[in-house]
Design an enzyme around this catalytic site. Structure first.
Site, PDB file in Angstrom:
ATOM      1  N   LEU A 370       0.828  -1.201   0.000  1.00  0.00           N
ATOM      2  CA  LEU A 370       0.000   0.000   0.000  1.00  0.00           C
ATOM      3  C   LEU A 370       0.866   1.256   0.000  1.00  0.00           C
ATOM      4  O   LEU A 370       1.990   1.254   0.515  1.00  0.00           O
ATOM      5  CB  LEU A 370      -0.908   0.025   1.231  1.00  0.00           C
ATOM      6  CG  LEU A 370      -1.970  -1.066   1.338  1.00  0.00           C
ATOM      7  CD1 LEU A 370      -2.732  -0.911   2.642  1.00  0.00           C
ATOM      8  CD2 LEU A 370      -2.922  -1.023   0.151  1.00  0.00           C
ATOM      9  N   CYS A 371       0.319   2.334  -0.533  1.00  0.00           N
ATOM     10  CA  CYS A 371       1.036   3.609  -0.565  1.00  0.00           C
ATOM     11  C   CYS A 371       0.821   4.374   0.738  1.00  0.00           C
ATOM     12  O   CYS A 371       0.252   5.469   0.768  1.00  0.00           O
ATOM     13  CB  CYS A 371       0.587   4.437  -1.766  1.00  0.00           C
ATOM     14  SG  CYS A 371       1.131   3.749  -3.336  1.00  0.00           S
ATOM     15  N   THR A 372       1.249   3.771   1.829  1.00  0.00           N
ATOM     16  CA  THR A 372       1.233   4.414   3.138  1.00  0.00           C
ATOM     17  C   THR A 372       2.347   3.818   3.973  1.00  0.00           C
ATOM     18  O   THR A 372       2.598   2.598   3.921  1.00  0.00           O
ATOM     19  CB  THR A 372      -0.122   4.236   3.855  1.00  0.00           C
ATOM     20  OG1 THR A 372       0.009   4.675   5.213  1.00  0.00           O
ATOM     21  CG2 THR A 372      -0.576   2.793   3.860  1.00  0.00           C
TER      22      THR A 372
END
Length: 428
Positions: A370-372
């Site tokens: 995920l982009c976190t």
């Protein structure tokens, strides 16, 4: 740490799925049998919210479990399941118990014909009375009570709670005559989940039976049912010990004997169980997609972590937020710092290797795609050398796992949920 199935099953499934849950029916059945043998005179209710997968639900209900439903959707799912398995032994209203705060009028109307409704507040009692008056019917309901008791505390030390009616307030309701269309025929109490201290559970049960006696004296008749709630936990770590079911059962039998002597033998005694049977049956498997080194730290990038199985990520968050070596649990999201064990199954291997057990191990961070930056399930963990295509396996994924994870985040593909039947067949 061993897995109860042939590792080739995991390899075969990974050819079709990059991430998946695997629920093992044999483990579920063994846990059901343990409860049945220990408590032959007690009825068990399955808490559907813990794992509503159709095959898990079917296994629980087809082996004699009633249903603890927390929504109208769960009420209807349980009713459909009983119909599908051909279980017509008793009406659904006698085995599906709908207990949740904030029920709407739609919820109440949708459930009353196929579930026992457990009122959660004085306002809900009034709303059910209004519906019963409109129908010109006498309706039996249960009531969830917030007892004047805390786990590990003493009588008279109850805490405020979003669930149930305070015990002292409930006795005032019994003294009133404001619900002529209702008959209160059962009680439900639940104070804490995931308890492993047998003595605390016994003391909790002692208080509930004493409270039930006082309620029965107030209404002038035995209750039809007493739902003791849940609380029986499962061992998450190697240091945890199972609840001593024989000791807990022995104490419970004394209450049943006393009730029989006092002419109350017909009251149904119930215990809810969510994670006890399926919790240890589940394994979360996710594929290594990449490995990279950044300024000396090795990152193993997995297909689906926080969005597929959120609870290990929450453990990492707690580690970053506190230095407390034993932070308080916040069930069912956070149980403890060592709640989950990590294993590896490398491409072409048959041996599943626990974290910290490999001769060619390396210290890595296990992260998701995920982009976190919070998509981390384990930091500085010792794992076997992993390459893309290898598998990481996480234990204790059979309850409060898939159902609680934010699978819509970033529009990622959801992990599959696979059921390994006792006969070896695979069902989705």
């Amino acid at each position: 740490m061993r897995i109860p199935m042939d590792s080739r099953i995991l390899h075969d499934l990974s050819d079709h799925y990059d991430s998946f849950y695997l629920y093992d029916e044999k483990t579920i059945l063994q846990r059901i049998q343990a409860l049945r043998e220990a408590f032959p005179e007690v009825e068990f209710l399955y808490s559907v919210k813990s794992n509503p997968h159709p095959e898990v639900l079917k296994t629980m209900l087809s082996h004699g479990f009633g249903t603890d439903a927390a929504s109208l959707g769960e009420v209807l799912a349980a009713s459909r399941c009983y119909e599908a398995i051909g279980d017509h032994e008793m009406p659904d209203r006698d085995r599906i118990f709908y207990s949740a705060p904030g029920k709407s009028r739609k919820d109440l109307l949708g459930a009353w014909q196929c579930a026992a409704i457990i009122a959660d507040s004085p306002g809900e009692i009034r709303r059910i009375e209004e519906i019963a008056a409109e129908m010109d019917k006498k309706i039996s309901i249960g009531v969830r009570i917030n007892p004047a008791y805390t786990i590990g505390g003493t009588a008279g030390t109850g805490a405020p709670a979003k669930f149930g009616i305070d015990e002292e307030q409930f006795f005032s309701i019994l003294e009133s005559s404001g619900h002529p269309h209702l008959r209160i025929n059962g009680i439900h109490v639940h104070l804490r989940s995931q308890m492993l201290n047998t003595a605390l559970l016994i003391n909790y049960h002692n208080y509930l039976f004493d409270m039930a006696d006082r309620i029965e004296a107030a209404i002038g008749a035995p209750l039809d049912y007493i739902n003791l709630g849940s609380g029986i936990g499962i061992p998450f770590t190697e240091q945890d010990r199972e609840v001593d079911l024989s000791v807990l059962s022995g104490a419970l039998k004394e209450h049943l004997r006393r009730r029989k002597e006092n002419g109350k033998a017909d009251t149904r005694i119930m215990i809810e169980s969510g994670r006890y049977a399926p919790g240890k049956s589940g394994w979360y498997v996710t594929k290594v997609m990449d490995r990279k080194i950044s300024r000396g730290k090795t990152f193993i990038v997995l297909n689906s972590t926080m969005n597929g199985f959120v609870r290990p990520s929450l453990v990492e968050m707690v580690r970053h937020l506190t230095d407390d070596p034993a932070p308080a649990a916040w069930e069912p999201f956070f149980t403890g710092l060592d709640t989950f064990q990590f294993l590896a199954l490398r491409s072409g291997d048959e041996e599943v290797i626990p974290a910290g057990a490999s001769e060619d191990g390396e210290t890595v961070d296990l992260v998701g795609s995920l982009c976190t930056g919070v998509d981390v399930i384990a930091s500085d963990i010792r794992m076997p050398h992993l390459e893309p295509g290898d598998l990481v396996i996480i234990t204790n994924a059979g309850a409060y796992a898939a159902v609680m994870s934010p699978m819509q985040f970033a529009s990622m593909e959801k992990p599959a949920q696979i059921f390994l039947a006792e006969d070896g067949t695979i069902r989705s």
